[in-house]
Design an enzyme around this catalytic site. Structure first.
Site, PDB file in Angstrom:
ATOM      1  N   ARG A   1       1.319  10.968   3.193  1.00  0.00           N
ATOM      2  CA  ARG A   1       1.195  11.291   4.624  1.00  0.00           C
ATOM      3  C   ARG A   1       2.289  12.246   5.104  1.00  0.00           C
ATOM      4  O   ARG A   1       2.082  12.980   6.064  1.00  0.00           O
ATOM      5  CB  ARG A   1       1.128  10.022   5.460  1.00  0.00           C
ATOM      6  CG  ARG A   1      -0.208   9.290   5.267  1.00  0.00           C
ATOM      7  CD  ARG A   1      -0.272   8.021   6.086  1.00  0.00           C
ATOM      8  NE  ARG A   1       0.777   7.085   5.728  1.00  0.00           N
ATOM      9  CZ  ARG A   1       0.605   6.023   4.943  1.00  0.00           C
ATOM     10  NH1 ARG A   1      -0.561   5.748   4.436  1.00  0.00           N
ATOM     11  NH2 ARG A   1       1.617   5.228   4.675  1.00  0.00           N
TER      12      ARG A   1
ATOM     13  N   GLU B   1       8.043  -3.378  -1.223  1.00  0.00           N
ATOM     14  CA  GLU B   1       7.967  -4.810  -0.910  1.00  0.00           C
ATOM     15  C   GLU B   1       7.467  -5.621  -2.101  1.00  0.00           C
ATOM     16  O   GLU B   1       7.855  -6.758  -2.291  1.00  0.00           O
ATOM     17  CB  GLU B   1       7.035  -5.058   0.278  1.00  0.00           C
ATOM     18  CG  GLU B   1       7.628  -4.671   1.597  1.00  0.00           C
ATOM     19  CD  GLU B   1       6.999  -3.429   2.195  1.00  0.00           C
ATOM     20  OE1 GLU B   1       7.096  -3.275   3.407  1.00  0.00           O
ATOM     21  OE2 GLU B   1       6.431  -2.612   1.456  1.00  0.00           O
TER      22      GLU B   1
END
Length: 169
Positions: A59, A96
């Site tokens: 992105r 994560e």
């Protein structure tokens, strides 16, 4: 411009407890204004000192490529692993749920690193180190959204500039 009104917040996506900020409506309705807002984060003398914008895959590519055209600069592409042939510099960083790698072709010049969201700062720090290893000088950072409640990002005395900030989930 109230860009936040164009951001959809989706609770528990992609997993429980995460508040996902969907930028799709913003880009579909206000993309030129967003590009101008990014450019306005940097005064003319700072932009004059850079050679390109390094957009983090994927992105960050959207914003960095548009900024490169808007500011008449180059576009540098730190890529996810497996997307570039050798030679390239490599950086591994924590996610994560594991680790990821970025690759970048060797180059030179002064760059500003661009991404969509700053959460914990791991991706921006890895990208900055990667740019240095590949031969670039990092002169700044900018993101569309800074999730301030998750980070106190700083790298070599530089903080990320943001178009929008969220101080709470």
């Amino acid at each position: 411009m109230p860009f936040k009104s164009y951001i959809d917040t989706i609770p528990d996506f992609p997993e429980p407890g995460v508040m996902f900020r969907d930028i799709s409506p913003l880009l579909a309705q206000k993309f030129p204004e967003v590009v101008h807002a990014f450019a306005d984060l940097f005064p003319a003398h700072e932009l004059a000192d850079i050679d390109g914008f390094a957009g983090v895959d994927s992105r960050g590519f959207i914003f960095a490529s548009a900024l490169a055209v808007h500011c008449r600069k180059n576009f540098i592409m730190p890529r996810k692993a497996g997307k570039l042939p050798q030679p390239y510099a490599e950086a591994e960083y924590a996610l994560e749920y594991g680790t990821a790698k970025l690759h970048l072709k060797p180059g030179s010049g002064n760059v500003i690193i661009i991404d969509d969201v700053l959460a914990t700062g791991g991706t921006l720090k890895a990208t900055a180190g990667l740019c240095q290893d590949a031969g670039y000088n990092v002169k700044g950072f900018a993101v569309l959204i800074d999730l301030k409640f998750l980070n106190d990002f700083e790298w070599n005395g530089m903080r990320a500039r943001s178009v929008m900030t969220y101080d709470a989930p």
